[in-house]
Design an enzyme around this catalytic site. Structure first.
Site, PDB file in Angstrom:
ATOM      1  N   GLU A  43       0.907  -1.083   0.224  1.00 35.13           N
ATOM      2  CA  GLU A  43      -0.057  -0.038  -0.034  1.00 35.13           C
ATOM      3  C   GLU A  43       0.850   1.226  -0.106  1.00 35.13           C
ATOM      4  O   GLU A  43       1.875   1.215   0.599  1.00 35.13           O
ATOM      5  CB  GLU A  43      -0.793   0.016   1.305  1.00 35.13           C
ATOM      6  CG  GLU A  43      -1.884   1.258   1.303  1.00 35.13           C
ATOM      7  CD  GLU A  43      -2.541   1.340   2.866  1.00 35.13           C
ATOM      8  OE1 GLU A  43      -3.558   1.817   2.911  1.00 35.13           O
ATOM      9  OE2 GLU A  43      -2.102   0.587   3.619  1.00 35.13           O
ATOM     10  N   LYS A 101      -9.997   2.497  -2.789  1.00 36.09           N
ATOM     11  CA  LYS A 101     -10.295   2.129  -1.563  1.00 36.09           C
ATOM     12  C   LYS A 101     -11.797   2.526  -1.414  1.00 36.09           C
ATOM     13  O   LYS A 101     -11.962   3.531  -1.703  1.00 36.09           O
ATOM     14  CB  LYS A 101      -9.207   2.492  -0.446  1.00 36.09           C
ATOM     15  CG  LYS A 101      -9.614   1.484   0.738  1.00 36.09           C
ATOM     16  CD  LYS A 101      -8.532   2.105   1.985  1.00 36.09           C
ATOM     17  CE  LYS A 101      -8.844   1.432   2.987  1.00 36.09           C
ATOM     18  NZ  LYS A 101      -7.799   1.673   4.229  1.00 36.09           N
ATOM     19  N   CYS A 104      -5.519  -2.363   2.543  1.00 38.63           N
ATOM     20  CA  CYS A 104      -5.395  -2.280   4.070  1.00 38.63           C
ATOM     21  C   CYS A 104      -6.612  -3.298   4.750  1.00 38.63           C
ATOM     22  O   CYS A 104      -6.743  -4.162   4.527  1.00 38.63           O
ATOM     23  CB  CYS A 104      -5.404  -0.972   4.536  1.00 38.63           C
ATOM     24  SG  CYS A 104      -4.744  -0.692   6.002  1.00 38.63           S
TER      25      CYS A 104
END
Length: 528
Positions: A285, A349, A402
């Protein structure tokens, strides 16, 4: 033990609160990296005894009668979440001069808030409490329902759901393929609380027999799946996971950006660890420390390192222009880049971290000079839906950036058409604490639930390729700089999905709750 149970039931005041807190704190030993499952048997047995003695004033109203039970559940939850989440404070110490003031809110405030869910669970169970097996049944149903609420209410934070403690190894994870983590929460609480029947209450033989049977079925089914059900045929895709282990303070230092980028490139350029060269390279990430579209030289450097038929998948911040006079939007994203330096696709995301990537009530907090910890000014924007990352050769991944990997509901039906789940993360925020180990464990359970292999790249670890049964095929431990080349395992996604798992969860809640209520009715009749 009967004498001990009686003493626990008769406790009052701060002593009762302290024991509930310590019981919750002790339960944390069942979580990763410890995996001491016996701790939950002790903790939930003590919790049952505490609830046994939590009778409110019979002349008070309903809510006031439930206050003692709620208080026990809250103290238990506060101990559990404090012991399981204290490491979140590390993220605030990365930029201590700006965020150290918020340390008590992260270390104490979040556990105190999450404890309300367990307080609610215990109060709900106490409402239908009886003296025997029925109370264990309603406690399991109530905890399962509370954990379900915790998974979505206020955007959700189902980290360390109690069911994870019942699945320390792949053999114990396999029933999650049928019931999901939500159903496993119900079953786990029933099994862990059942020992309380040894010394208090009716239905001892039936309750203990059911608990032993469930535990045996969990282990037996896991053994059967791992040793007798054939594994899916591995793909022919080789993937390299790059783990650079870059300190978070260096990632935030503008002067270190070039060095950070070069470290990723150097690990990418190393010769393969086997005979076959990896066709896909995965970086963690936010591993590209630039706005990629503003830095064509970065794309040229990537192209120089990759072969023409290789693809890089890398985490980066994506900027989107919103028009003249308006501030741009920023997304926590994944890019796919080919060997010619061309961007093949991107996925943003969806589920952002409150206070980390965006600020709830942003205008209010900004007026106080408070910004999200890991975001640009104004915070990140979230995508509306998950985007499948499609690569040349008809290969595709379902991206989870994440902590999206802790949410089963973030995985929609599109995932089952892909080759693997893809989780990139940067757990360097939390240092060498239980956090990265807990995160990895929960991501492994997603692989079991979906029947999809997991490809996971983490800045500081744990990076690994996990098969559809939750087994690590190859990986790097926390804190080890390097890379790993592995073949992506096959998937078993045709067997069950989240729809059937939700069905079984609600069936378990209904069955356990219904049986507990029937038991209470029978208890009242006997009492009269």
């Amino acid at each position: 033990m009967e004498r001990l149970a009686g003493k626990v039931m008769l406790m009052s005041g701060w002593t009762r609160a302290l024991v509930a807190f310590l019981a919750g704190l002790f339960a944390v030993l069942a979580l990763q990296p410890y995996g001491f499952i016996a701790a939950l048997f002790v903790s939930f047995t003590v919790l049952v005894w505490l609830i046994d003695g939590a009778s409110g004033d019979p002349d008070a109203g309903l809510l006031r009668r439930l206050v003692p039970a709620f208080r026990i559940g809250w103290c238990f939850g506060f101990g559990y979440f404090l012991g399981g989440l204290w490491w979140l404070g590390n993220a605030l110490l990365v930029e201590a001069d700006e965020y150290a003031w918020a340390l008590p809110l992260a270390v104490l405030g979040l556990p105190a808030f999450l404890a309300f869910f367990y307080g609610f669970a215990v109060a709900l169970a106490r409402l239908f409490w009886s003296d025997g097996l029925g109370r264990i049944l309603v406690l399991a149903a109530a905890f399962g329902f509370a954990e379900w609420l915790r998974s979505w209410l206020f955007t959700g934070f189902p980290w360390n759901a109690v069911g994870y403690g019942a699945m320390p190894v792949p053999m114990m994870m396999q029933p999650a393929r049928i019931f999901g983590i939500a159903g496993m929460n119900v079953l786990a609480v029933f099994v862990f609380a059942a020992p309380a029947l040894l010394w208090t209450g009716r239905g001892k033989r039936l309750g203990l027999s059911l608990a032993v049977l469930l535990l045996a079925l969990q282990a037996g089914y896991g053994f059967y799946v791992l040793h007798f059900l054939p594994d899916a045929v591995d793909t022919d895709v080789r993937v390299r996971l790059v783990q650079p282990v870059i300190d978070q303070s260096a990632k935030l230092d503008d002067g270190q950006r070039a060095a950070v980028f070069e470290k990723h490139l150097a690990l990418t350029a190393d010769p393969p660890s086997g005979e076959q060269r990896p066709g896909i390279i995965v970086w963690p990430e936010t591993s590209i420390p630039f706005i990629l579209t503003d830095n064509p030289d970065a794309l040229a450097r990537i192209a120089a390192v990759l072969d023409d038929d290789q693809v890089l998948i890398a985490g980066a911040v994506r900027m989107e222009d919103t028009g003249a006079g308006k501030p741009p939007r920023y997304y926590n994203s994944i890019y796919a880049i080919d060997g010619r330096g061309q961007i093949l696709g991107a996925a943003d995301k969806v589920h952002l971290v409150p206070f980390g990537e965006y600020m709830p009530f942003e205008e209010l907090f900004n007026s106080w000079g408070i910004n999200a910890v890991a975001a640009f000014s104004g915070g990140f924007s979230g995508a509306r839906v998950h985007q499948v990352l499609t690569l040349p050769g008809e290969r595709s991944f379902y991206p989870l950036i994440c902590y999206e990997a802790i949410f089963p509901r973030e995985i929609d039906q599109a995932a089952y058409t892909t080759d693997a789940l893809l989780n990139i993360t940067n757990d360097a925020w939390f240092g060498d604490t239980p956090g990265p180990y807990q995160h990895f464990h929960q991501a492994r359970v997603r692989a079991v639930e979906t029947g999809l292999p997991l490809v996971r790249a983490a800045n500081s670890g744990i990076s690994a390729v996990v098969d559809a049964k939750g087994r690590v095929t190859l990986g790097l431990p926390y804190g080890m700089v390097g890379f790993v080349d592995a073949t992506i395992p096959g998937n078993n996604a045709a067997f069950h999905d989240s729809v059937s798992q939700n069905f079984w969860f609600w069936c378990l809640v209904a069955i356990f709750f219904g049986a507990g209520v029937i038991s209470r009715i029978g208890f009242r009749r006997d009492a009269n």
